[in-house]
Design an enzyme around this catalytic site. Sequence first.
Site, PDB file in Angstrom:
ATOM      1  N   LYS A  22     -30.044  18.200  10.530  1.00 30.36           N
ATOM      2  CA  LYS A  22     -30.297  16.982   9.778  1.00 30.36           C
ATOM      3  C   LYS A  22     -29.325  16.573   8.804  1.00 30.36           C
ATOM      4  O   LYS A  22     -28.815  15.345   8.868  1.00 30.36           O
ATOM      5  CB  LYS A  22     -31.420  17.293   8.795  1.00 30.36           C
ATOM      6  CG  LYS A  22     -31.801  16.316   7.697  1.00 30.36           C
ATOM      7  CD  LYS A  22     -33.026  16.499   7.041  1.00 30.36           C
ATOM      8  CE  LYS A  22     -32.467  17.282   5.777  1.00 30.36           C
ATOM      9  NZ  LYS A  22     -32.107  16.638   4.433  1.00 30.36           N
ATOM     10  N   ASN A  23     -28.550  17.415   7.999  1.00 34.15           N
ATOM     11  CA  ASN A  23     -27.558  17.070   7.042  1.00 34.15           C
ATOM     12  C   ASN A  23     -26.109  16.690   7.792  1.00 34.15           C
ATOM     13  O   ASN A  23     -25.506  15.990   6.987  1.00 34.15           O
ATOM     14  CB  ASN A  23     -27.305  18.123   5.897  1.00 34.15           C
ATOM     15  CG  ASN A  23     -28.698  18.227   5.152  1.00 34.15           C
ATOM     16  OD1 ASN A  23     -29.214  17.225   5.049  1.00 34.15           O
ATOM     17  ND2 ASN A  23     -28.638  19.128   4.354  1.00 34.15           N
ATOM     18  N   ARG A  91     -31.628  10.040  -0.572  1.00 36.65           N
ATOM     19  CA  ARG A  91     -30.554  10.279  -1.078  1.00 36.65           C
ATOM     20  C   ARG A  91     -29.445  10.282   0.084  1.00 36.65           C
ATOM     21  O   ARG A  91     -28.420   9.459  -0.232  1.00 36.65           O
ATOM     22  CB  ARG A  91     -30.641  11.808  -1.249  1.00 36.65           C
ATOM     23  CG  ARG A  91     -29.193  12.513  -1.629  1.00 36.65           C
ATOM     24  CD  ARG A  91     -28.857  12.242  -3.303  1.00 36.65           C
ATOM     25  NE  ARG A  91     -27.652  12.681  -3.514  1.00 36.65           N
ATOM     26  CZ  ARG A  91     -27.083  12.136  -4.618  1.00 36.65           C
ATOM     27  NH1 ARG A  91     -27.720  11.580  -5.528  1.00 36.65           N
ATOM     28  NH2 ARG A  91     -26.004  12.724  -4.940  1.00 36.65           N
ATOM     29  N   CYS A 115     -34.307  13.341  -7.913  1.00 37.74           N
ATOM     30  CA  CYS A 115     -35.450  14.080  -7.118  1.00 37.74           C
ATOM     31  C   CYS A 115     -35.516  15.471  -7.729  1.00 37.74           C
ATOM     32  O   CYS A 115     -34.912  15.579  -8.685  1.00 37.74           O
ATOM     33  CB  CYS A 115     -35.016  14.317  -5.705  1.00 37.74           C
ATOM     34  SG  CYS A 115     -33.592  15.465  -5.408  1.00 37.74           S
ATOM     35  N   ILE A 122     -24.051  10.167  -8.697  1.00 36.95           N
ATOM     36  CA  ILE A 122     -23.220   9.626  -7.722  1.00 36.95           C
ATOM     37  C   ILE A 122     -21.868   9.283  -8.191  1.00 36.95           C
ATOM     38  O   ILE A 122     -21.326   8.312  -7.751  1.00 36.95           O
ATOM     39  CB  ILE A 122     -23.929   8.522  -6.805  1.00 36.95           C
ATOM     40  CG1 ILE A 122     -24.248   7.534  -7.677  1.00 36.95           C
ATOM     41  CG2 ILE A 122     -25.149   9.056  -5.795  1.00 36.95           C
ATOM     42  CD1 ILE A 122     -24.334   6.033  -6.910  1.00 36.95           C
ATOM     43  N   ASP A 123     -21.651   9.958  -9.436  1.00 40.96           N
ATOM     44  CA  ASP A 123     -20.321   9.421 -10.176  1.00 40.96           C
ATOM     45  C   ASP A 123     -19.200   9.940  -9.310  1.00 40.96           C
ATOM     46  O   ASP A 123     -18.249   9.101  -8.989  1.00 40.96           O
ATOM     47  CB  ASP A 123     -20.064  10.191 -11.504  1.00 40.96           C
ATOM     48  CG  ASP A 123     -20.299  11.770 -11.360  1.00 40.96           C
ATOM     49  OD1 ASP A 123     -21.374  11.982 -10.759  1.00 40.96           O
ATOM     50  OD2 ASP A 123     -19.481  12.316 -11.609  1.00 40.96           O
ATOM     51  N   LEU A 124     -19.154  10.868  -8.305  1.00 40.29           N
ATOM     52  CA  LEU A 124     -18.411  11.107  -7.515  1.00 40.29           C
ATOM     53  C   LEU A 124     -17.764  10.252  -6.557  1.00 40.29           C
ATOM     54  O   LEU A 124     -16.559   9.963  -6.004  1.00 40.29           O
ATOM     55  CB  LEU A 124     -18.127  12.521  -7.025  1.00 40.29           C
ATOM     56  CG  LEU A 124     -17.964  13.709  -8.231  1.00 40.29           C
ATOM     57  CD1 LEU A 124     -18.741  15.197  -7.543  1.00 40.29           C
ATOM     58  CD2 LEU A 124     -16.788  13.780  -9.000  1.00 40.29           C
ATOM     59  N   ASP A 306     -29.476  25.427  -0.102  1.00 43.16           N
ATOM     60  CA  ASP A 306     -30.518  24.914   0.879  1.00 43.16           C
ATOM     61  C   ASP A 306     -31.280  26.475   1.614  1.00 43.16           C
ATOM     62  O   ASP A 306     -32.504  26.107   2.136  1.00 43.16           O
ATOM     63  CB  ASP A 306     -30.130  24.118   1.995  1.00 43.16           C
ATOM     64  CG  ASP A 306     -29.581  22.976   1.853  1.00 43.16           C
ATOM     65  OD1 ASP A 306     -29.791  22.391   0.292  1.00 43.16           O
ATOM     66  OD2 ASP A 306     -29.179  22.231   2.264  1.00 43.16           O
ATOM     67  N   ILE A 328     -25.661  25.297  -7.955  1.00 44.30           N
ATOM     68  CA  ILE A 328     -25.525  23.891  -7.341  1.00 44.30           C
ATOM     69  C   ILE A 328     -26.452  22.738  -8.047  1.00 44.30           C
ATOM     70  O   ILE A 328     -25.840  21.984  -8.547  1.00 44.30           O
ATOM     71  CB  ILE A 328     -25.764  23.840  -5.817  1.00 44.30           C
ATOM     72  CG1 ILE A 328     -24.769  25.111  -5.085  1.00 44.30           C
ATOM     73  CG2 ILE A 328     -25.342  22.526  -5.507  1.00 44.30           C
ATOM     74  CD1 ILE A 328     -23.378  24.845  -5.258  1.00 44.30           C
ATOM     75  N   ARG A 398     -39.551  16.113   6.897  1.00 44.05           N
ATOM     76  CA  ARG A 398     -38.273  15.337   6.600  1.00 44.05           C
ATOM     77  C   ARG A 398     -37.043  16.099   7.347  1.00 44.05           C
ATOM     78  O   ARG A 398     -36.041  15.666   7.605  1.00 44.05           O
ATOM     79  CB  ARG A 398     -38.126  15.420   5.286  1.00 44.05           C
ATOM     80  CG  ARG A 398     -38.937  14.380   4.269  1.00 44.05           C
ATOM     81  CD  ARG A 398     -38.516  14.089   3.127  1.00 44.05           C
ATOM     82  NE  ARG A 398     -37.047  14.011   2.834  1.00 44.05           N
ATOM     83  CZ  ARG A 398     -36.373  14.818   2.075  1.00 44.05           C
ATOM     84  NH1 ARG A 398     -37.001  15.553   1.037  1.00 44.05           N
ATOM     85  NH2 ARG A 398     -35.124  14.958   2.059  1.00 44.05           N
TER      86      ARG A 398
HETATM   87  N1  EPU Z   1     -22.545  15.968  -7.880  1.00 44.47           N
HETATM   88  C1  EPU Z   1     -22.194  15.129  -9.044  1.00 44.47           C
HETATM   89  N2  EPU Z   1     -21.777  13.927  -8.662  1.00 44.47           N
HETATM   90  C2  EPU Z   1     -21.834  13.328  -7.504  1.00 44.47           C
HETATM   91  C3  EPU Z   1     -22.300  14.014  -6.544  1.00 44.47           C
HETATM   92  C4  EPU Z   1     -22.917  15.281  -6.648  1.00 44.47           C
HETATM   93  O1  EPU Z   1     -22.190  15.811 -10.008  1.00 44.47           O
HETATM   94  O2  EPU Z   1     -21.468  12.257  -7.441  1.00 44.47           O
HETATM   95  C5  EPU Z   1     -23.143  17.305  -8.263  1.00 44.47           C
HETATM   96  C6  EPU Z   1     -24.561  17.456  -7.678  1.00 44.47           C
HETATM   97  O3  EPU Z   1     -25.428  17.120  -8.802  1.00 44.47           O
HETATM   98  C7  EPU Z   1     -24.846  19.117  -7.469  1.00 44.47           C
HETATM   99  C8  EPU Z   1     -23.246  19.107  -6.768  1.00 44.47           C
HETATM  100  O4  EPU Z   1     -22.369  18.074  -7.146  1.00 44.47           O
HETATM  101  O5  EPU Z   1     -24.775  19.846  -8.608  1.00 44.47           O
HETATM  102  C9  EPU Z   1     -23.234  19.257  -5.232  1.00 44.47           C
HETATM  103  O6  EPU Z   1     -24.313  18.002  -4.895  1.00 44.47           O
HETATM  104  P1  EPU Z   1     -23.655  17.497  -3.367  1.00 44.47           P
HETATM  105  O7  EPU Z   1     -22.981  16.034  -3.629  1.00 44.47           O
HETATM  106  O8  EPU Z   1     -23.048  18.183  -2.522  1.00 44.47           O
HETATM  107  O9  EPU Z   1     -25.080  17.347  -2.941  1.00 44.47           O
HETATM  108  P2  EPU Z   1     -25.521  16.070  -1.498  1.00 44.47           P
HETATM  109  O10 EPU Z   1     -24.141  15.715  -0.762  1.00 44.47           O
HETATM  110  O11 EPU Z   1     -26.217  14.793  -2.497  1.00 44.47           O
HETATM  111  C10 EPU Z   1     -26.117  17.510   0.385  1.00 44.47           C
HETATM  112  C11 EPU Z   1     -27.410  17.803   1.238  1.00 44.47           C
HETATM  113  C12 EPU Z   1     -28.521  18.743   0.181  1.00 44.47           C
HETATM  114  C13 EPU Z   1     -27.553  19.838  -0.125  1.00 44.47           C
HETATM  115  C14 EPU Z   1     -26.353  19.741  -0.786  1.00 44.47           C
HETATM  116  C15 EPU Z   1     -25.422  20.816  -1.232  1.00 44.47           C
HETATM  117  C16 EPU Z   1     -27.820  15.943   2.402  1.00 44.47           C
HETATM  118  C17 EPU Z   1     -28.595  14.639   2.940  1.00 44.47           C
HETATM  119  N3  EPU Z   1     -28.197  16.548   1.611  1.00 44.47           N
HETATM  120  O12 EPU Z   1     -26.594  16.686  -0.817  1.00 44.47           O
HETATM  121  O13 EPU Z   1     -29.466  19.167   1.141  1.00 44.47           O
HETATM  122  O14 EPU Z   1     -28.284  20.904  -1.025  1.00 44.47           O
HETATM  123  O15 EPU Z   1     -25.392  18.655  -0.033  1.00 44.47           O
HETATM  124  O16 EPU Z   1     -25.079  21.784  -0.213  1.00 44.47           O
HETATM  125  O17 EPU Z   1     -26.703  16.129   3.203  1.00 44.47           O
HETATM  126  C18 EPU Z   1     -31.429  19.479   1.781  1.00 44.47           C
HETATM  127  O18 EPU Z   1     -31.349  19.501   3.187  1.00 44.47           O
HETATM  128  O19 EPU Z   1     -32.581  20.085   1.648  1.00 44.47           O
HETATM  129  C19 EPU Z   1     -30.736  19.245   0.739  1.00 44.47           C
HETATM  130  C20 EPU Z   1     -31.099  18.777  -0.383  1.00 44.47           C
END
Ligand code: EPU
Length: 420
Positions: A22-23, A91, A115, A122-124, A306, A328, A398
């Site tokens: 999925k991811n 997301r 969530c 999404i600052d990064l 996850d 995380i 999902r």
């Molecule tokens: N973060 C920031 N700023 C940003 C983006 C992320 O501070 O702009 C922080 C987040 O708050 C978190 C950490 O960085 O503390 C890592 O977040 P990441 O951005 O890696 O998460 P994501 O890309 O939004 C994906 C998966 C998640 C999975 C995470 C971590 C998808 C659709 N989602 O989310 O999957 O937990 O990576 O591996 O790919 C799930 O499948 O259940 C799920 C939540």
Amino acid sequence: MDSFLIKGGVPLHGEVTISGSKNAVLPLMAATLLTADTCVIRNVPDLSDVRFMGKILESLGAEVKFADGTVTIRAAKVKGFGDYEMIRKMRGSICILGPLLARLREASVSLPGGCVIGTRPIDLHLKGLKALGAKLDIANGYINAKTKRLVGTMLFLGGRAGPTVLGTANIMMAATLAEGVTVIESAACEPEVCDVANFLVSMGAKITGIGSPTLTITGVDRLHGTDYEVIPDRIEACTFLCAAAATKGEVLVHGARPEHFAAVLDKLREAGVKVEPKAGALLVKSTARIKPTDVTTLPYAGFPTDVQAQFMALMCRAPGISVITERIFESRFMHVAELARLGAEISIEGPSAIVKGGRPLSGAPVMASDLRASAALVIAGLAATGTTQVHRIYHLDRGYERMEEKLRKLGARIERVEGE
Ligand code: EPU
């Protein structure tokens, strides 16, 4: 809202085949916006999130066809203005921003919501796009992005909790059509990010350092269509491994890539669960007593967040104390209160959950709060005596393809109850 009715206490036995990731597939679908040509993605799991991403792409003007585990997408003409309500709900949809901006030089996408597992900023993503030369402003819930031309640069994408998975994918996608060379430092190394990179390369992108924390992307003028098979879902594989172990069963897992979840295999073995390769598959066997095991979630190649909830459900079966630390996401322990309804004894101390395992688990009605929490409740319900009803199974739909069918094939007594 559907629920699962589980009559627990039956060890899982048999064979299961893992679906596509999925991811990985969600950002892959977003990447098809980078070209006007046709892209074919294979091994696509039939999940509500994947269908929803299809709807988002359609709302932007793309043609999207699902058939037999394949999605064919042709984004001949696209608009850069995303439907507010649709994008806000998922997301993964933030990933359309990079490709839209790179292709159209202008895009407006709604901010994805927070969530239950944390605030999920999404600052990064924004930092990366700005570094490539985008002008961004946030107004009325939209991110409005504009650029004359994205230009390659060196940027650091590490955040408070380490690299960002979707952020890396988003910036990498945007950089494929930027002018010159982009170097992303502290890039996420997750297999799903590598899959996005490989997909882009198959479309004609120039990317090196795939799988490492330094990604180098040399911009090209255009990308072309592709035919690509998505990687298997490592989180689904780990979920079945935990379920087999928690029910003291024996299951042959087909189609997984064990090198994608070495940290989980290591912890399962530490817990006394036997997992070994067999005839190109992975055999999991858990007859002996499960041992308490400490786990800390980390970016790849560490233990994945996850799988934290599912492993916690398994540790409820291990007599003794296990400490499970979440590094995380700040509030990814929603399953703890629900596991307690089944008889588990777990307390939360800051970022750690202390599991006093070995207490008898007995069935009860429980509420799923998010995708992986739901999977943990299903595992605990399978291991418990009596009947467990897991409500709000839409979370599970999902991210797990036909989970109840796969579990029934393994001997589980599990039914979907519609509308409860
Ligand atoms: N973060 C920031 N700023 C940003 C983006 C992320 O501070 O702009 C922080 C987040 O708050 C978190 C950490 O960085 O503390 C890592 O977040 P990441 O951005 O890696 O998460 P994501 O890309 O939004 C994906 C998966 C998640 C999975 C995470 C971590 C998808 C659709 N989602 O989310 O999957 O937990 O990576 O591996 O790919 C799930 O499948 O259940 C799920 C939540």
